[in-house]
Design an enzyme around this catalytic site. Structure first.
Site, PDB file in Angstrom:
ATOM      1  N   SER A  31       0.863  -1.049   0.078  1.00 55.86           N
ATOM      2  CA  SER A  31       0.019  -0.074  -0.089  1.00 55.86           C
ATOM      3  C   SER A  31       0.911   1.159  -0.030  1.00 55.86           C
ATOM      4  O   SER A  31       1.584   1.662   0.930  1.00 55.86           O
ATOM      5  CB  SER A  31      -0.921  -0.022   1.101  1.00 55.86           C
TER       6      SER A  31
ATOM      7  N   HIS B 243      -1.141  -1.085  -4.377  1.00 59.17           N
ATOM      8  CA  HIS B 243      -2.468  -0.811  -3.769  1.00 59.17           C
ATOM      9  C   HIS B 243      -2.437   0.856  -3.599  1.00 59.17           C
ATOM     10  O   HIS B 243      -1.530   1.170  -2.989  1.00 59.17           O
ATOM     11  CB  HIS B 243      -2.845  -1.473  -2.739  1.00 59.17           C
TER      12      HIS B 243
ATOM     13  N   ASP C 241      -4.787   3.805  -1.889  1.00 63.27           N
ATOM     14  CA  ASP C 241      -6.072   4.130  -0.904  1.00 63.27           C
ATOM     15  C   ASP C 241      -6.366   5.686  -1.374  1.00 63.27           C
ATOM     16  O   ASP C 241      -5.503   6.591  -1.041  1.00 63.27           O
ATOM     17  CB  ASP C 241      -5.643   4.047   0.308  1.00 63.27           C
TER      18      ASP C 241
ATOM     19  N   MET D 110      -8.984   8.569  -0.124  1.00 64.64           N
ATOM     20  CA  MET D 110      -9.746   8.901   0.695  1.00 64.64           C
ATOM     21  C   MET D 110     -10.350  10.389   0.642  1.00 64.64           C
ATOM     22  O   MET D 110      -9.383  11.350   0.180  1.00 64.64           O
ATOM     23  CB  MET D 110      -9.005   8.713   2.000  1.00 64.64           C
TER      24      MET D 110
ATOM     25  N   HIS E  15      -8.152   1.505  -4.440  1.00 61.89           N
ATOM     26  CA  HIS E  15      -9.410   1.503  -3.162  1.00 61.89           C
ATOM     27  C   HIS E  15      -9.984   2.587  -2.861  1.00 61.89           C
ATOM     28  O   HIS E  15      -9.192   3.761  -2.182  1.00 61.89           O
ATOM     29  CB  HIS E  15      -8.406   0.896  -2.214  1.00 61.89           C
TER      30      HIS E  15
ATOM     31  N   MET F 178     -12.000   5.019  -0.989  1.00 68.67           N
ATOM     32  CA  MET F 178     -12.750   5.098   0.274  1.00 68.67           C
ATOM     33  C   MET F 178     -13.438   6.522   0.206  1.00 68.67           C
ATOM     34  O   MET F 178     -13.289   7.466   0.863  1.00 68.67           O
ATOM     35  CB  MET F 178     -11.981   5.034   1.597  1.00 68.67           C
TER      36      MET F 178
ATOM     37  N   MET G 158     -12.066  -5.549   4.715  1.00 71.89           N
ATOM     38  CA  MET G 158     -11.184  -4.604   5.698  1.00 71.89           C
ATOM     39  C   MET G 158     -10.942  -5.311   6.943  1.00 71.89           C
ATOM     40  O   MET G 158     -11.804  -5.619   7.559  1.00 71.89           O
ATOM     41  CB  MET G 158     -12.057  -3.275   5.841  1.00 71.89           C
TER      42      MET G 158
ATOM     43  N   ASP H 129      -7.109  -6.324   3.759  1.00 73.51           N
ATOM     44  CA  ASP H 129      -6.308  -4.892   3.816  1.00 73.51           C
ATOM     45  C   ASP H 129      -6.561  -4.478   5.408  1.00 73.51           C
ATOM     46  O   ASP H 129      -7.617  -4.196   5.786  1.00 73.51           O
ATOM     47  CB  ASP H 129      -7.086  -4.029   2.878  1.00 73.51           C
TER      48      ASP H 129
HETATM   49  C1  DX5 Z   1      -6.895   1.589   5.333  1.00 71.18           C
HETATM   50  C2  DX5 Z   1      -6.090   1.354   4.041  1.00 71.18           C
HETATM   51  C3  DX5 Z   1      -5.045   0.307   3.826  1.00 71.18           C
HETATM   52  C4  DX5 Z   1      -3.813   0.836   4.640  1.00 71.18           C
HETATM   53  C5  DX5 Z   1      -3.076  -0.576   5.246  1.00 71.18           C
HETATM   54  O1  DX5 Z   1      -7.646   2.518   5.215  1.00 71.18           O
HETATM   55  O2  DX5 Z   1      -7.272   0.898   2.981  1.00 71.18           O
HETATM   56  O3  DX5 Z   1      -4.788  -0.248   2.572  1.00 71.18           O
HETATM   57  O4  DX5 Z   1      -2.935   1.585   3.682  1.00 71.18           O
HETATM   58  O5  DX5 Z   1      -2.092  -0.136   5.902  1.00 71.18           O
HETATM   59  P1  DX5 Z   1      -1.461  -1.296   7.080  1.00 71.18           P
HETATM   60  O6  DX5 Z   1      -0.913  -2.553   6.254  1.00 71.18           O
HETATM   61  O7  DX5 Z   1      -0.448  -0.347   7.405  1.00 71.18           O
HETATM   62  O8  DX5 Z   1      -2.600  -1.500   7.881  1.00 71.18           O
HETATM   63 ZN    ZN Z   2      -6.443   0.067   1.158  1.00 71.78          ZN
END
Ligand code: DX5
Ligand code: ZN
Length: 218
Positions: free
Chosen positions: A8, A33, A35, A37, A66, A68, A137, A175
């Site tokens: 990630s 990956h 993320d 947000m 991903h 969010m 998740m 994840d």
């Molecule tokens: C959290 C993200 C993850 C995050 C995971 O909301 O969706 O992808 O980067 O990070 P770790 O592996 O540190 O939990």
């Molecule tokens: Zn993620």
């Protein structure tokens, strides 16, 4: 099929993303990956289209994006243009999930649906055959570096049953909080892909940590 590893980028060095992308290119990782947000669906804001496009320029592996964000339908085309290969939306953010998945596929991307820790797997019963990847998740989304939620194991078991029952080809991706203490068990339970942020990027040698996750050899 051997399981897949998706580092990630949320835990990468944002001031020098190219270096971390090159590291991933040369590593045993399978996907990157990313993320996204929006500060509404989750209490954090990460990065958007320009960053995804720039990552795409250097990455030699598929981008696993991903989302969010609320109402992700608004941005499906733009994420395709920015370079997403797999586009994952949250079940909790989609009123018309089936339509959203059709739109993702129409843009030529693989479809992903993510479930928050409190969202039951059974809710995917009528749509599982439309989903390429279910992203479970294993922490509450929004931040890297949180503790793994143990209930994830039983969700994997349930999801595997659903996939078998419906003869779907869906992959199971995990994840949040993935590290040496749970990776092996997650794969044994039926996970096909593991996301890892802080475990990879906070380690002394990220590329070696990716190999350890790939070979389950810690
Ligand atoms: C959290 C993200 C993850 C995050 C995971 O909301 O969706 O992808 O980067 O990070 P770790 O592996 O540190 O939990
Ligand atoms: Zn993620």
């Amino acid at each position: 099929m051997k399981h897949l590893i998706a580092p990630s980028m949320l835990s990468a060095d944002f001031a020098n993303l190219e270096k971390d992308i090159q590291m991933i290119n040369k590593s045993d990782a399978d996907w990157l990956h990313l993320d996204i947000m929006d500060g509404l669906f989750v209490p954090n804001i990460s990065f958007g289209f320009p960053v995804v496009s720039h990552i795409k320029k250097h990455a030699q592996k598929p981008l696993d994006v991903h989302l969010m964000i609320v109402d992700p339908d608004r941005y499906i085309q733009q994420f395709r243009k920015a370079g997403a290969d797999i586009l994952t939306v949250h079940y909790e953010a989609c009123t018309h999930l089936h339509r959203t998945l059709q739109a993702i596929r129409q843009e030529g991307m693989q479809t992903g649906v993510s479930l928050n820790p409190h969202t039951p797997v059974a809710l995917l019963h009528d749509v599982i055959t439309e989903i390429d990847v279910v992203l479970l998740m294993s922490v509450n989304p929004g931040f890297g570096g949180q503790r793994f939620i143990e209930n994830t194991y039983s969700k994997i078991r349930e999801l595997k049953q659903l996939i078998t029952e419906k003869q779907a080809k869906t992959l199971i991706e995990i994840d949040g909080g993935v590290d040496a203490s749970n990776a092996q068990k997650l794969i044994e339970m039926g996970a096909n892909a593991l996301v890892a942020g802080s475990f990879v990027f906070k380690s002394d040698e990220p590329s070696r940590t990716i190999s350890q996750l790939k070979n389950l050899d810690f």
